[in-house]
Design an enzyme around this catalytic site. Structure first.
Site, PDB file in Angstrom:
ATOM      1  N   GLU A 127      -6.823 -22.408  36.995  1.00 40.92           N
ATOM      2  CA  GLU A 127      -7.327 -22.641  38.315  1.00 40.92           C
ATOM      3  C   GLU A 127      -7.196 -24.372  38.599  1.00 40.92           C
ATOM      4  OE1 GLU A 127      -6.615 -20.504  40.306  1.00 40.92           O
ATOM      5  OE2 GLU A 127      -7.851 -18.792  39.952  1.00 40.92           O
ATOM      6  N   HIS A 178      -1.910 -22.657  40.835  1.00 40.26           N
ATOM      7  CA  HIS A 178      -2.046 -22.203  39.399  1.00 40.26           C
ATOM      8  C   HIS A 178      -1.179 -21.654  38.726  1.00 40.26           C
ATOM      9  CE1 HIS A 178      -3.513 -17.783  40.635  1.00 40.26           C
ATOM     10  NE2 HIS A 178      -2.256 -18.081  40.313  1.00 40.26           N
ATOM     11  N   ASN A 189      -2.869 -21.947  45.124  1.00 41.30           N
ATOM     12  CA  ASN A 189      -3.523 -23.196  44.759  1.00 41.30           C
ATOM     13  C   ASN A 189      -2.782 -24.114  43.693  1.00 41.30           C
ATOM     14  OD1 ASN A 189      -3.983 -21.520  42.604  1.00 41.30           O
ATOM     15  ND2 ASN A 189      -6.136 -21.305  42.968  1.00 41.30           N
ATOM     16  N   ASP A 230      -1.405 -13.380  31.104  1.00 44.74           N
ATOM     17  CA  ASP A 230      -2.897 -13.144  31.469  1.00 44.74           C
ATOM     18  C   ASP A 230      -3.257 -11.781  31.528  1.00 44.74           C
ATOM     19  OD1 ASP A 230      -1.279 -13.137  33.887  1.00 44.74           O
ATOM     20  OD2 ASP A 230      -2.251 -15.103  34.761  1.00 44.74           O
TER      21      ASP A 230
HETATM   22  C1  F6R Z   1       0.578 -13.754  36.842  1.00 42.31           C
HETATM   23  C2  F6R Z   1       0.216 -15.109  37.243  1.00 42.31           C
HETATM   24  C3  F6R Z   1       0.074 -15.866  38.236  1.00 42.31           C
HETATM   25  C4  F6R Z   1       1.055 -15.765  39.547  1.00 42.31           C
HETATM   26  C5  F6R Z   1       0.850 -16.202  40.570  1.00 42.31           C
HETATM   27  C6  F6R Z   1       1.602 -15.857  41.616  1.00 42.31           C
HETATM   28  O1  F6R Z   1       0.755 -13.418  35.505  1.00 42.31           O
HETATM   29  O2  F6R Z   1       0.002 -15.752  35.854  1.00 42.31           O
HETATM   30  O3  F6R Z   1      -0.083 -17.155  37.917  1.00 42.31           O
HETATM   31  O4  F6R Z   1       2.312 -15.935  38.891  1.00 42.31           O
HETATM   32  O5  F6R Z   1      -0.561 -15.796  41.039  1.00 42.31           O
HETATM   33  O6  F6R Z   1       1.721 -14.779  41.852  1.00 42.31           O
HETATM   34  P1  F6R Z   1       2.651 -13.771  43.131  1.00 42.31           P
HETATM   35  O7  F6R Z   1       3.944 -13.766  42.466  1.00 42.31           O
HETATM   36  O8  F6R Z   1       1.945 -12.456  43.145  1.00 42.31           O
HETATM   37  O9  F6R Z   1       2.507 -14.643  44.264  1.00 42.31           O
END
Ligand code: F6R
Length: 241
Positions: A143, A138, A136, A67
């Site tokens: 989401e 994701h 959440n 992303d």
């Molecule tokens: C990042 C992504 C997100 C993260 C998630 C956890 O490329 O796709 O899904 O993996 O938000 O983020 P952290 O590791 O910072 O808790």
């Protein structure tokens, strides 16, 4: 689903790095799907270390990131492009032409997303996708409520995600409200997946995603349907499993 619970972050990072490095050694032209965020930082540091010791060669590896924020310049310190070059690509021998990130600055986002899907197909699909999980549930920026058959698309970020990611910006107002993300179907088409979950703040969502019902309200629960998923947790994230 194979679940590995590790004692500490050292072991967590080592288990993750072993999975990724084994993939590259078995198939030097592997196509990797990569994540940003705090969770994979230790994994990337270990991969850099292995490269420096001459144990890993990235010269034929291709990558596709999950992303990117919409509207941040590439060189913005919080763009995922910047994150990946700072934390991995600048420090290994990957070729620029083998690195793929969604362009969050193209006017026609839908074209960017469609082109990305085509590029993944043209590369032969993703061999190993690295994932983190949001509080959440994701995966990527998909989401809660995202249909399981979604492909790469422009996403409106949830308030929870904006709040979580505001830790990296001077204020929550500066967090982009939209992002481009691989879809859930795109992620599920990867041949192998490694999901990394660390820290006690992820313990409840880890239990929901791994042991709860498979529901669009918890996007990561879809991974229960994938035949080759390894989940690596530290023991704080595993307390409710
Ligand atoms: C990042 C992504 C997100 C993260 C998630 C956890 O490329 O796709 O899904 O993996 O938000 O983020 P952290 O590791 O910072 O808790």
């Amino acid at each position: 689903m194979k679940i590995i619970i590790t004692e500490n972050m050292g072991e967590f990072n080592k288990v993750a790095a072993d999975i990724v490095s084994r993939q590259i050694k078995n198939k030097p032209d592997s196509v990797l799907g990569l994540a940003t965020g705090s969770t994979p930082l230790g994994l990337y540091a270990m991969l850099i270390d292995m490269y420096k010791k001459g144990e890993l060669d990235f010269s034929r590896v291709k990558t596709f990131n999950l992303d990117e924020y919409r509207g941040l310049p590439k060189d913005h310190p919080q763009s995922y492009y910047h994150f990946m070059y700072e934390n991995l690509f600048n420090k290994i021998n990957i070729k620029d032409e083998n690195v793929n990130l969604l362009n969050g600055n193209r006017d026609e986002s839908y074209r960017e997303c469609a082109d990305y899907e085509e590029k993944i197909k043209a590369a032969g699909g993703i061999d190993l996708q690295v994932l983190g999980i949001g509080h959440n549930g994701h995966i990527g920026f998909n989401e809660p409520g995202t249909p399981f058959d979604s492909v790469t698309d422009l996403i409106d970020l949830s308030e929870r995600t904006i709040e979580a990611n505001s830790r990296f910006f001077d204020s929550p107002d500066q967090v982009p409200r939209q992002a481009l993300s691989m879809g859930i179907k795109t992620i599920m088409q990867s041949r192998n997946i490694v999901l990394l979950i660390s820290g006690n703040s992820k313990a409840r969502i880890a239990a929901k995603a791994l042991n709860g019902p498979i529901t669009q309200n918890v996007p990561a629960s879809v991974l229960q349907l994938h035949p080759f998923v390894t989940v690596v947790l530290d023991k704080e994230a595993a307390v409710y499993l």
